[in-house]
Scaffold this motif. Structure first.
Motif, PDB file in Angstrom:
ATOM      1  N   GLU A  94       6.567  -8.193  -0.553  1.00  0.00           N
ATOM      2  CA  GLU A  94       5.189  -7.689  -0.555  1.00  0.00           C
ATOM      3  C   GLU A  94       5.162  -6.188  -0.268  1.00  0.00           C
ATOM      4  N   GLU A  95       5.967  -5.736   0.681  1.00  0.00           N
ATOM      5  CA  GLU A  95       6.011  -4.308   1.008  1.00  0.00           C
ATOM      6  C   GLU A  95       6.502  -3.485  -0.171  1.00  0.00           C
ATOM      7  N   ILE A  96       7.550  -3.961  -0.845  1.00  0.00           N
ATOM      8  CA  ILE A  96       8.082  -3.254  -2.015  1.00  0.00           C
ATOM      9  C   ILE A  96       7.004  -3.148  -3.084  1.00  0.00           C
ATOM     10  N   TYR A  97       6.358  -4.258  -3.345  1.00  0.00           N
ATOM     11  CA  TYR A  97       5.308  -4.302  -4.362  1.00  0.00           C
ATOM     12  C   TYR A  97       4.141  -3.386  -3.997  1.00  0.00           C
ATOM     13  N   GLN A  98       3.718  -3.400  -2.742  1.00  0.00           N
ATOM     14  CA  GLN A  98       2.598  -2.567  -2.316  1.00  0.00           C
ATOM     15  C   GLN A  98       2.946  -1.083  -2.390  1.00  0.00           C
ATOM     16  N   LYS A  99       4.174  -0.728  -2.065  1.00  0.00           N
ATOM     17  CA  LYS A  99       4.596   0.678  -2.180  1.00  0.00           C
ATOM     18  C   LYS A  99       4.610   1.117  -3.642  1.00  0.00           C
ATOM     19  N   GLU A 100       5.072   0.238  -4.514  1.00  0.00           N
ATOM     20  CA  GLU A 100       5.069   0.549  -5.949  1.00  0.00           C
ATOM     21  C   GLU A 100       3.642   0.724  -6.453  1.00  0.00           C
ATOM     22  N   LEU A 101       2.761  -0.169  -6.054  1.00  0.00           N
ATOM     23  CA  LEU A 101       1.355  -0.069  -6.445  1.00  0.00           C
ATOM     24  C   LEU A 101       0.757   1.236  -5.929  1.00  0.00           C
ATOM     25  N   ALA A 102       0.998   1.546  -4.663  1.00  0.00           N
ATOM     26  CA  ALA A 102       0.469   2.785  -4.079  1.00  0.00           C
ATOM     27  C   ALA A 102       0.985   3.994  -4.849  1.00  0.00           C
ATOM     28  N   GLY A 103       2.269   3.995  -5.175  1.00  0.00           N
ATOM     29  CA  GLY A 103       2.841   5.108  -5.938  1.00  0.00           C
ATOM     30  C   GLY A 103       2.191   5.243  -7.303  1.00  0.00           C
ATOM     31  N   HIS A 104       1.958   4.115  -7.954  1.00  0.00           N
ATOM     32  CA  HIS A 104       1.328   4.155  -9.278  1.00  0.00           C
ATOM     33  C   HIS A 104      -0.110   4.662  -9.182  1.00  0.00           C
ATOM     34  N   ILE A 105      -0.854   4.177  -8.197  1.00  0.00           N
ATOM     35  CA  ILE A 105      -2.239   4.632  -8.029  1.00  0.00           C
ATOM     36  C   ILE A 105      -2.267   6.127  -7.726  1.00  0.00           C
ATOM     37  N   VAL A 106      -1.395   6.592  -6.852  1.00  0.00           N
ATOM     38  CA  VAL A 106      -1.351   8.021  -6.514  1.00  0.00           C
ATOM     39  C   VAL A 106      -1.022   8.856  -7.749  1.00  0.00           C
ATOM     40  N   ASN A 107      -0.027   8.435  -8.530  1.00  0.00           N
ATOM     41  CA  ASN A 107       0.330   9.182  -9.744  1.00  0.00           C
ATOM     42  C   ASN A 107      -0.819   9.197 -10.747  1.00  0.00           C
ATOM     43  N   SER A 108      -1.478   8.064 -10.909  1.00  0.00           N
ATOM     44  CA  SER A 108      -2.620   7.988 -11.813  1.00  0.00           C
ATOM     45  C   SER A 108      -3.768   8.862 -11.285  1.00  0.00           C
ATOM     46  N   PHE A 109      -3.983   8.827  -9.987  1.00  0.00           N
ATOM     47  CA  PHE A 109      -5.018   9.637  -9.341  1.00  0.00           C
ATOM     48  C   PHE A 109      -4.745  11.123  -9.585  1.00  0.00           C
ATOM     49  N   ASN A 115      -8.494  11.469   0.602  1.00  0.00           N
ATOM     50  CA  ASN A 115      -9.591  10.516   0.800  1.00  0.00           C
ATOM     51  C   ASN A 115      -9.360   9.226   0.013  1.00  0.00           C
ATOM     52  N   LEU A 116      -8.134   8.952  -0.355  1.00  0.00           N
ATOM     53  CA  LEU A 116      -7.771   7.769  -1.118  1.00  0.00           C
ATOM     54  C   LEU A 116      -7.148   6.754  -0.162  1.00  0.00           C
ATOM     55  N   SER A 117      -7.568   5.494  -0.258  1.00  0.00           N
ATOM     56  CA  SER A 117      -6.947   4.453   0.564  1.00  0.00           C
ATOM     57  C   SER A 117      -6.734   3.200  -0.276  1.00  0.00           C
ATOM     58  N   ILE A 118      -5.715   2.473   0.101  1.00  0.00           N
ATOM     59  CA  ILE A 118      -5.410   1.207  -0.560  1.00  0.00           C
ATOM     60  C   ILE A 118      -5.560   0.126   0.497  1.00  0.00           C
TER      61      ILE A 118
END
Length: 159
Positions: free
Chosen positions: A40-55, A71-74
């Protein structure tokens, strides 16, 4: 349209493979050197990285100041009221961890949509024009998201 949804790559699928239910994930974790928590941690870090890059990508195109990224939070919130949300009163964005089970292009669509709300609050013609300017196929992506939402858990188990 369902066939496209079945083949769509999501970030969660990348890490959990074909294991789609929480029960199956826990069963797999017991057989591996990684625990469920680690996956779950690996997946959440990947998701966070993708959202940040897209942002970063979309905020540059939309002339949103870089300092707004702080001001971005997951969030893990279980509620199904929203996938992502912009709060104009404090110029902040929230993205739900559950977005990781969506196709990657739909995640990008959601990030762009919420960033467009920085400039235009209501989703009228002006908002739609801004979305079309940056993502010409956004109506199709919005329709795919509606189909995924209608399928609910069936979509997750049929991919």
């Amino acid at each position: 349209m369902v066939r496209k949804l079945k083949r769509a790559e999501s970030l969660k699928r990348r890490y959990f493979g074909e294991l789609l239910s929480e029960k199956e994930i826990k069963k797999h974790a017991m057989k591996s050197s990684f625990g469920t928590q680690d996956l779950e941690e690996i997946y959440q870090k990947e998701l966070a990285g993708h959202i940040v890059n897209s942002f970063i990508k979309w905020s540059a195109k939309l002339d949103i100041p870089e300092d707004k990224m702080q001001n971005l939070s997951i969030i893990k919130g279980e509620g199904k009221d929203f996938w992502a949300k912009y709060y104009p009163q404090n110029e902040s964005w929230q993205f739900r961890v559950a977005m990781g089970s969506l196709p990657i292009d739909i995640i990008d669509y959601l990030v762009l949509k919420e960033l467009c709300h920085y400039h235009i609050q209501e989703e009228g013609e002006e908002f739609q024009a801004l979305m079309l300017k940056h993502m010409s196929d956004y109506p199709e992506k919005a329709q795919r998201l509606r189909e995924i939402e209608e399928l609910g858990e069936k979509w997750l188990s049929n991919r």
